[in-house]
Design an enzyme around this catalytic site. Structure first.
Site, mmCIF file in Angstrom:
data_model
loop_
_atom_site.group_PDB
_atom_site.id
_atom_site.type_symbol
_atom_site.label_atom_id
_atom_site.label_comp_id
_atom_site.label_asym_id
_atom_site.label_seq_id
_atom_site.Cartn_x
_atom_site.Cartn_y
_atom_site.Cartn_z
ATOM 1 N N LYS A 36 1.973 -2.066 4.532
ATOM 2 C CA LYS A 36 0.482 -1.687 4.634
ATOM 3 C C LYS A 36 0.055 -2.637 5.680
ATOM 4 O O LYS A 36 0.087 -4.035 5.599
ATOM 5 C CB LYS A 36 -0.171 -1.872 3.443
ATOM 6 C CG LYS A 36 -1.641 -1.327 3.351
ATOM 7 C CD LYS A 36 -2.252 -1.041 2.068
ATOM 8 C CE LYS A 36 -2.889 -2.372 1.449
ATOM 9 N NZ LYS A 36 -4.186 -2.826 2.019
ATOM 10 N N ASP A 64 -4.059 1.125 6.516
ATOM 11 C CA ASP A 64 -5.366 1.178 5.479
ATOM 12 C C ASP A 64 -6.687 0.820 6.204
ATOM 13 O O ASP A 64 -7.252 -0.303 6.349
ATOM 14 C CB ASP A 64 -5.149 0.205 4.425
ATOM 15 C CG ASP A 64 -5.878 0.229 3.365
ATOM 16 O OD1 ASP A 64 -6.525 1.196 3.101
ATOM 17 O OD2 ASP A 64 -5.917 -0.914 2.629
ATOM 18 N N LYS A 66 -9.436 3.015 5.963
ATOM 19 C CA LYS A 66 -10.478 3.435 5.212
ATOM 20 C C LYS A 66 -11.504 4.108 6.042
ATOM 21 O O LYS A 66 -12.809 3.676 6.009
ATOM 22 C CB LYS A 66 -11.021 2.368 4.174
ATOM 23 C CG LYS A 66 -9.972 1.765 3.142
ATOM 24 C CD LYS A 66 -10.830 0.835 2.171
ATOM 25 C CE LYS A 66 -9.816 0.409 1.157
ATOM 26 N NZ LYS A 66 -8.868 -0.384 1.729
ATOM 27 N N ASP A 69 -16.549 8.723 8.764
ATOM 28 C CA ASP A 69 -17.483 8.859 10.067
ATOM 29 C C ASP A 69 -17.819 10.080 10.190
ATOM 30 O O ASP A 69 -17.553 10.932 9.146
ATOM 31 C CB ASP A 69 -17.093 8.275 11.380
ATOM 32 C CG ASP A 69 -17.955 7.767 12.431
ATOM 33 O OD1 ASP A 69 -18.979 8.795 12.471
ATOM 34 O OD2 ASP A 69 -17.735 6.773 12.919
ATOM 35 N N THR A 119 -12.440 -0.692 -6.025
ATOM 36 C CA THR A 119 -12.358 -1.250 -7.383
ATOM 37 C C THR A 119 -13.182 -2.844 -7.491
ATOM 38 O O THR A 119 -13.401 -3.340 -8.504
ATOM 39 C CB THR A 119 -10.863 -1.902 -7.895
ATOM 40 O OG1 THR A 119 -10.509 -2.440 -6.434
ATOM 41 C CG2 THR A 119 -9.990 -0.661 -8.043
ATOM 42 N N ARG A 210 0.295 -10.443 -2.271
ATOM 43 C CA ARG A 210 0.874 -11.997 -2.515
ATOM 44 C C ARG A 210 1.833 -12.040 -3.352
ATOM 45 O O ARG A 210 2.760 -13.064 -3.135
ATOM 46 C CB ARG A 210 -0.423 -12.694 -2.995
ATOM 47 C CG ARG A 210 -1.494 -12.843 -1.774
ATOM 48 C CD ARG A 210 -3.035 -13.226 -2.469
ATOM 49 N NE ARG A 210 -3.503 -12.223 -2.925
ATOM 50 C CZ ARG A 210 -4.671 -12.179 -3.472
ATOM 51 N NH1 ARG A 210 -5.296 -13.012 -3.522
ATOM 52 N NH2 ARG A 210 -5.177 -10.941 -4.039
HETATM 53 O O1 C5P Z 1 -2.253 -9.835 -2.688
HETATM 54 P P1 C5P Z 1 -2.569 -8.538 -3.386
HETATM 55 O O2 C5P Z 1 -1.159 -7.972 -4.234
HETATM 56 O O3 C5P Z 1 -3.525 -8.696 -4.331
HETATM 57 O O4 C5P Z 1 -2.733 -7.521 -2.426
HETATM 58 C C1 C5P Z 1 -3.242 -5.990 -2.812
HETATM 59 C C2 C5P Z 1 -3.569 -5.196 -1.552
HETATM 60 O O5 C5P Z 1 -4.037 -4.188 -1.945
HETATM 61 C C3 C5P Z 1 -4.503 -5.831 -0.723
HETATM 62 O O6 C5P Z 1 -4.293 -5.341 0.797
HETATM 63 C C4 C5P Z 1 -5.983 -5.297 -0.960
HETATM 64 O O7 C5P Z 1 -6.842 -5.049 0.164
HETATM 65 C C5 C5P Z 1 -5.615 -3.688 -1.378
HETATM 66 N N1 C5P Z 1 -6.486 -3.069 -2.402
HETATM 67 C C6 C5P Z 1 -6.371 -3.661 -3.586
HETATM 68 N N2 C5P Z 1 -7.470 -2.956 -4.528
HETATM 69 C C7 C5P Z 1 -7.981 -1.816 -4.214
HETATM 70 C C8 C5P Z 1 -7.598 -1.177 -2.906
HETATM 71 C C9 C5P Z 1 -6.676 -1.909 -1.960
HETATM 72 O O8 C5P Z 1 -6.032 -4.702 -4.010
HETATM 73 N N3 C5P Z 1 -8.650 -0.957 -4.841
#
Ligand code: C5P
Length: 234
Positions: A36, A64, A66, A69, A119, A210
Site C-alpha cells: 500500500k 491509498d 482516498k 472531488d 476510523t 508497523r
Molecule cells: O502501522 P499500522 O499497521 O497501524 O498501519 C495501518 C495502515 O492502515 C496505515 O497506512 C493507516 O493509514 C491505514 N489505515 C488505518 N485505519 C483506517 C484506514 C487506513 O490504520 N481506518
C-alpha cells in the site's frame, strides 16, 4: 473469496522516502507481494514512479489516495490510475464520487475500494460535521450504496467487518487495517485485532504497517502473519 493466502497481506509502506521503501521491499523479497502506497510516499520525491516500478516488477499496488472531488475529476483520475497498472485505489464513499470512480475504472483491472467513515471519527465528529446518524448506521448506509453502485470493495476496521459482510454479501471485498499479531504493541491504533480474528470477521485482505515495517526482521514478520492468515482460512 478465492484469493491466494499469500496475496491477502498488504504491507503499508508508510515511509518518508523512496529509498526507505525500496530497502524494505528488498528485505521482504518474496515474503510480500502486495503493497500500500499512501499520501506520504506517493507525495515523496518520485513516489508515484516508485509505485509504477513495483507494479512493473509484478507486485500488486494499493494506491491509498482516498479521492473525493467533482465527478469528472474523479473519473479521469481513476482512468489514469488504471493506466498505471495499480490494483486497488481508494475513494471516499459518497455516491457521486463512487459512481464517477466506477465509470473511470470501466473494464480495467483496477479495483475501487470505498472508505465509509474514517476510523478516527466518532459520533461526536459526525454531529460536528452535520450528520445526524451514528457511525455504525452511516457505515452500513455507505457500504450498501457502494455495493449498489458497483464498487469492488470496502475499507473497514475488523470491528465493522462482520456487519458490513452481512450488508454487502460475499462479492464485495473487505480490506481491513488495524491489525496487530498477538503480543505486538498496538501503538496509536485503538481497536486492533489479530490477523486470525480479522479473517474470521470476514476480511479478504489485511493491511499491516508497523508490525512488519518496524520489525527487526520484516520478512519473518510478514511470513508469520501470512501463516496466521492461511491457518485462519482452513
Ligand atoms: O502501522 P499500522 O499497521 O497501524 O498501519 C495501518 C495502515 O492502515 C496505515 O497506512 C493507516 O493509514 C491505514 N489505515 C488505518 N485505519 C483506517 C484506514 C487506513 O490504520 N481506518
Amino acid at each position: 473469496m478465492n484469493i491466494p493466502p499469500a496475496e491477502r497481506l498488504i504491507v503499508a509502506l508508510d515511509l518518508p522516502d523512496v529509498t526507505a521503501a525500496e530497502k524494505l521491499v528488498e528485505r521482504l523479497g518474496g515474503a510480500a507481494s502486495f503493497y500500500k502506497v499512501g499520501y506520504e510516499l506517493a507525495l515523496a520525491k518520485d513516489g508515484l514512479a516508485f509505485a509504477d516500478r513495483l507494479a512493473r516488477a509484478g507486485k500488486k499496488v494499493f494506491l491509498d489516495l482516498k479521492l473525493h472531488d467533482i465527478g469528472n475529476t474523479v473519473s479521469r483520475a481513476v482512468e489514469r490510475a488504471a493506466e498505471r497498472g495499480m490494483t486497488f485505489l481508494t475513494v471516499h464513499a459518497f455516491p457521486q464520487t463512487m459512481r464517477a470512480a466506477a465509470a473511470g475504472r470501466g473494464k480495467s483491472k483496477l479495483k475501487i475500494l470505498a472508505v465509509t467513515v474514517l476510523t478516527s471519527w466518532d459520533d461526536k465528529d459526525l454531529a460536528e460535521a452535520g450528520y445526524t446518524m451514528s457511525v455504525s448506521d452511516l457505515v452500513l448506509k455507505k457500504a450498501g450504496q457502494a455495493k449498489e453502485i458497483g464498487i469492488d470493495g470496502i475499507v473497514a476496521s475488523a470491528a465493522e467487518a462482520a456487519m458490513i459482510r452481512r450488508r454487502v454479501g460475499g462479492e464485495t471485498l473487505i480490506v481491513t487495517p488495524g491489525i496487530r499479531p498477538a503480543g505486538f504493541d498496538s501503538g496509536d491504533q485503538k481497536r486492533t485485532v489479530t490477523p486470525k480474528d480479522a479473517i474470521q470477521a470476514g476480511a479478504d485482505y489485511l493491511v499491516v504497517g508497523r508490525p512488519v515495517t518496524a520489525a527487526p526482521d520484516p520478512a519473518a514478520a510478514a511470513k508469520s502473519i501470512g501463516g496466521e492468515i492461511s491457518a485462519a482460512l482452513k
